[in-house]
Scaffold this motif. Structure first.
Motif, PDB file in Angstrom:
ATOM      1  N   ALA A 332       0.744  -1.256  -0.005  1.00 46.53           N
ATOM      2  CA  ALA A 332      -0.071  -0.096  -0.112  1.00 46.53           C
ATOM      3  C   ALA A 332       0.877   1.246  -0.074  1.00 46.53           C
ATOM      4  O   ALA A 332       1.610   1.425   1.046  1.00 46.53           O
ATOM      5  N   PRO A 333       0.664   2.090  -1.063  1.00 49.84           N
ATOM      6  CA  PRO A 333       1.369   3.339  -1.080  1.00 49.84           C
ATOM      7  C   PRO A 333       1.072   4.514   0.027  1.00 49.84           C
ATOM      8  O   PRO A 333      -0.217   4.010   0.607  1.00 49.84           O
ATOM      9  N   HIS A 334       2.111   4.961   0.707  1.00 48.02           N
ATOM     10  CA  HIS A 334       1.854   5.920   1.884  1.00 48.02           C
ATOM     11  C   HIS A 334       1.448   7.139   1.183  1.00 48.02           C
ATOM     12  O   HIS A 334       1.238   8.336   2.045  1.00 48.02           O
ATOM     13  N   ASP A 335       1.277   7.519  -0.011  1.00 48.98           N
ATOM     14  CA  ASP A 335       0.909   8.754  -0.593  1.00 48.98           C
ATOM     15  C   ASP A 335       0.224   8.654  -1.735  1.00 48.98           C
ATOM     16  O   ASP A 335      -0.096   7.675  -2.450  1.00 48.98           O
ATOM     17  N   ALA A 336       0.019   9.806  -2.660  1.00 44.37           N
ATOM     18  CA  ALA A 336      -0.691   9.761  -3.616  1.00 44.37           C
ATOM     19  C   ALA A 336       0.012   9.643  -4.737  1.00 44.37           C
ATOM     20  O   ALA A 336      -0.579  10.088  -5.842  1.00 44.37           O
ATOM     21  N   TYR A 337       1.403   9.271  -4.704  1.00 43.98           N
ATOM     22  CA  TYR A 337       2.025   9.425  -6.117  1.00 43.98           C
ATOM     23  C   TYR A 337       2.174   8.035  -6.981  1.00 43.98           C
ATOM     24  O   TYR A 337       2.923   7.948  -7.862  1.00 43.98           O
ATOM     25  N   SER A 338       1.583   7.101  -6.349  1.00 41.82           N
ATOM     26  CA  SER A 338       1.415   5.658  -6.796  1.00 41.82           C
ATOM     27  C   SER A 338       0.051   4.863  -6.571  1.00 41.82           C
ATOM     28  O   SER A 338      -0.251   5.029  -5.549  1.00 41.82           O
ATOM     29  N   GLY A 339       0.059   3.865  -7.402  1.00 40.33           N
ATOM     30  CA  GLY A 339      -1.017   3.084  -7.176  1.00 40.33           C
ATOM     31  C   GLY A 339      -0.459   1.786  -6.651  1.00 40.33           C
ATOM     32  O   GLY A 339       0.654   1.924  -6.398  1.00 40.33           O
ATOM     33  N   ILE A 340      -1.251   0.782  -6.702  1.00 38.70           N
ATOM     34  CA  ILE A 340      -0.730  -0.776  -6.104  1.00 38.70           C
ATOM     35  C   ILE A 340      -0.543  -1.495  -7.540  1.00 38.70           C
ATOM     36  O   ILE A 340      -1.433  -1.668  -8.315  1.00 38.70           O
ATOM     37  N   ALA A 341       0.559  -2.094  -7.750  1.00 32.61           N
ATOM     38  CA  ALA A 341       0.749  -2.861  -8.704  1.00 32.61           C
ATOM     39  C   ALA A 341       0.281  -4.370  -8.400  1.00 32.61           C
ATOM     40  O   ALA A 341       0.068  -4.675  -7.412  1.00 32.61           O
ATOM     41  N   ALA A 342       0.084  -4.901  -9.794  1.00 37.89           N
ATOM     42  CA  ALA A 342      -0.585  -6.264  -9.503  1.00 37.89           C
ATOM     43  C   ALA A 342       0.352  -7.014  -8.886  1.00 37.89           C
ATOM     44  O   ALA A 342      -0.175  -8.084  -8.015  1.00 37.89           O
TER      45      ALA A 342
END
Ligand code: BGC
Length: 762
Positions: A332-342
């Motif tokens: 889980a990313p801790h910021d809004a710069y990334s999504g979650i990869a498969a």
């Protein structure tokens, strides 16, 4: 509360297992992902994915289409292997510690999910007969996201000599590839080129940049040595690597420990990533390692308080579920710069791309256990809304937003559009997650700032793609549903049902909030008219949902039932997964499903069909689904629970829970199956426990499957913390924080207050 859980495996230095262990014993914290590779090098013929990753970092590479048809995607983003700081080579009296290459050894690997570290322990007898004990503990820190540590301890058992550690820092490393597997990249170049590197005192540092995306990655490392005698440290650059050599005398019975601190940063988040990495490193080194371990433990005990799943009567199952939930946290990313990869941050399968997996399978876990993280994930999608609007234009739409099927920054990266861009249901998944997040949290701020805009733009896309047929039904043509063995069809039941939900709530939530100045401003920005809102409502109401009188099921799409049924019983075992053995066109011409499709629609939107139709459909699709995708068995489990098919629910759940731990798809080496892990959580919470979040509120309708004696889990709903426990006789709901919580138990309205648990005899 017993929270300590450890995954323990014997280490045999088996070629096949090594790669699998790299995934299972990796360290990630939502920002950094480090594969559990051996610190020393491995023999040449050992397959290894020696990777370190940073969430959201990427390079842009050409994706040449064989025929340049109009507006096909010709470039894609791919994740970066950002360097190698895990290499530490140990030499004792001239002999290299390399148990995979020779000598006799016994050892084990551990992943401790309550303390947040992995550990490798080895007892090794060198070829010349010297015995040492090595214990290596690694941690990707959950609170200092840029920090990774390696604690390397050596004990001389029957000799005195000198230990020499060569600790490496390499900023240019190749990505992994496998040209024979479509789920992996087919080339493995180094995407990063060093722009500066060197030593500042004993601290190694580097900054490297990609050619096309211009992403810069910074790394800094340093060491602390704990040894009874004086030691020497020397630094050197060799063939592009920054190497710190530490020589320490070691006497029989003595232990020496090297602590390697590694800090990472990137230019997506920081203006000066190198400065940031150096600062994180310096700050971390001021703290004792034990303090950093304590932080980790405390963080995880809070995570356990919010989410710890207890399953009585089947320890293995409980371990598997907890492993999965830990992996979700790691992804889980801790910021809004990334999504979650498969694959989260655990490997390079699917090149680090984010799919619908995130919103349909992973966000539900965070919505109920850590809504703040769920919000981050949705905020990331919001930040890419403009790119989704551009994507819609590229595909020919006049309005709305079409989220890309696979991406890192929001740009479409799928080269094969029939099972890529055509999967419009990603819009359905994102809007579904936004709506569910809102119903579960009541976070109006999110809706006004981001959520509504997503809902309106995705709903507009359905209006643009859909048409009314001659019978006045709203139809969606030429799309691909979740089942990728059936592509480019008219009226995929799942897509239509999720588009309906999207349209319905875009209109409804907008109308509910339209008086708010922020929403009025949004409507102006989007030139949203009442007529358009009416169009959304009409399309939702007249949405066509295929039904077949003869079989009594909802067909997957208009032409599905006219195709011959694939003979799964006579298909040789070695032909699975079918996608690796049959041409896609061949698969498309049969009734054969890679994964749950209509069965998922029934679970999400149970009001659209009656129980008999859903049950007949379940039985029908069960016979023709291969579950070649890991996103499937968990869904079959949830739907079976909903339909009261308790044995099926448990059996599909078992397949899903242990998928990575037992390497059931034989590709866990490329990374864990993150969506399935979220699906496994949903199979318990939404499946066994029947937790439903709707506009009307929270509902529960639990049962206890055979084979387990009880289960319980905490969750959060509209600011209250609750805990649901189910055993053979009772269901119990406890309010842990908050004033009171109303909920529906089956068809009855109930309420739980602070003073007393709510209990019902099952
Ligand atoms: C599945 C997709 C999924 C993708 C990434 C594919 O095998 O069919 O539904 O999004 O994997 O996990």
């Amino acid at each position: 509360m017993q929270t300590d859980k450890r995954l323990v495996r014997k280490e045999n230095y088996d070629k096949k297992e090594l790669n699998l262990f790299e995934t299972l014993f990796g360290n990630s914290n939502g920002y950094i992902g480090i594969r559990g590779t051996l610190e020393e090098s491995v023999p040449e013929d050992f397959p290894t994915m020696r990777g370190q990753y940073l969430a959201g970092s990427y390079e842009i590479i050409p994706m040449k289409q064989a025929e340049s048809l109009c507006n096909l995607v010709e470039k894609k983003q791919t994740m970066l292997n950002i360097g190698d700081t895990q290499t530490i080579k140990l030499t004792i009296n001239g002999e290299e510690f390399a148990p995979a290459k020779g000598g006799a050894s016994s050892g084990e690997r551990v992943l401790d999910t309550s303390e947040g570290y992995t550990q490798r322990s080895v007892l090794w007898k060198s070829p010349s007969g010297r015995q040492i004990k090595v214990r290596i503990r690694r941690m990707a820190h959950f609170m200092i996201k840029e920090l990774f540590t390696i604690e390397y301890e050596v004990e001389a058992l029957d000799f005195s000599s000198e230990a020499v550690f060569d600790s490496w820092h390499v900023a240019e490393t190749p990505n992994y590839s496998d040209p024979d597997d479509p789920r992996l990249a087919d080339e493995s170049p180094c995407y990063l080129s060093v722009t500066k590197q060197g030593f500042s005192g004993y601290t190694s540092y580097s900054e490297a940049q990609t050619l096309a995306s211009k992403v810069r990655i910074a790394i800094a490392t340093d060491h602390i040595v704990c040894a009874p005698s004086d030691y020497d440290t020397m630094v050197r650059e060799e063939g592009g690597a920054l190497i710190t050599r530490i020589r320490v005398p070691i006497k029989q019975g003595e232990k020496i420990t090297i602590i390697k601190y590694c800090a990472f940063s990137d230019s997506i988040r920081e203006a000066d990533p190198l400065k940031k990495a150096m600062q994180v490193l310096a700050d971390a080194m001021k703290r004792p390692l034990t303090g950093l371990y304590d932080d980790q433990k405390n963080y995880l005990s809070e995570f356990a308080a919010r989410s710890l799943m207890e399953i009585g009567g089947d320890d293995e199952l409980e371990d598997a579920v907890r492993f999965n939930m830990y992996q979700l946290l790691c992804a889980a990313p801790h910021d809004a710069y990334s999504g979650i990869a498969a694959k989260g941050l655990s490997g390079e399968g699917y090149e680090g791309h984010f799919f619908w997996d995130t919103e349909m399978y992973v966000v539900p876990f965070f919505t109920l256990t850590d809504p703040h993280l769920a919000r981050n994930i949705l905020a990331f999608r919001y930040s890419t809304l403009d790119k989704a609007r551009e994507n819609a234009v590229l595909v020919g739409h006049k309005k709305g937003a079409l989220y890309p099927w696979r991406t890192i920054t929001g740009v479409e990266c799928s080269g094969y559009f029939p099972s890529g861009t055509a999967a419009y249901h990603i819009n359905g998944a994102i809007s579904y997650a936004v709506i569910q997040y809102f119903f579960a949290t009541g976070d109006e701020g999110f809706l006004k700032e981001m959520g509504l805009e997503i809902l309106i733009e995705t709903a507009r896309l359905w209006l643009d793609v859909g048409v009314y047929d001659r019978q006045g039904r709203f139809c969606i043509q030429e799309v691909t549903g979740p089942d990728e063995y059936t592509c480019m069809v008219n009226n995929n039941y799942y897509t239509n049902a999720s588009a309906r939900y999207n349209l319905l709530y875009a209109a409804k939530l907008y109308e509910q909030m339209s008086a708010d100045p922020k929403v009025a401003k949004l409507a102006k920005k989007l030139s949203l008219s009442d007529t358009e809102i009416e169009e959304m409502k009409r399309a939702a109401e007249l949405m066509y949902l295929p039904y077949d009188e003869k079989t009594g099921i909802n067909p997957q799409d208009d032409s599905f039932l006219d195709k011959p049924v694939w003979d799964l019983a006579s298909t040789p075992k070695e032909d699975f997964p079918l996608l690796l053995h049959y041409h896609p066109l061949h698969l498309y011409r049969y009734q054969v499903c890679k994964q749950a499709d209509t069965v998922l629609a029934h679970f999400l939107f149970p009001d659209l069909a009656n129980k008999e139709t859903m049950e007949k459909s379940f039985r029908y699709y069960e016979k023709i689904t291969t579950h070649d995708s890991s996103l499937s068995t968990c869904v079959f489990s949830m739907t079976a629970s909903m339909l009261g098919l308790h044995n099926e629910a448990l059996s599909y759940f078992g397949d899903s829970a242990k998928l990575d731990l037992c390497n059931r798809h034989e590709n866990t080496k490329d990374g864990v199956h993150t969506a399935n892990m979220g699906g496994c959580y949903m199979a318990i919470v939404n499946g066994f426990a029947g937790v439903r979040i709707t506009e009307e509120g929270l509902g529960i309708d639990p049962f206890l499957p055979e084979g387990i004696t009880r289960y319980s889990f905490p969750f959060t709903y509209r600011g209250s913390d609750l805990k649901l426990s189910v055993d053979r006789d009772n269901v119990e709901l406890e309010l842990i924080s908050g004033d009171e919580a109303e909920f529906m138990f089956r068809n009855n309205k109930e309420c739980v207050g602070k003073e007393k648990k709510w209990t019902h005899r099952l």
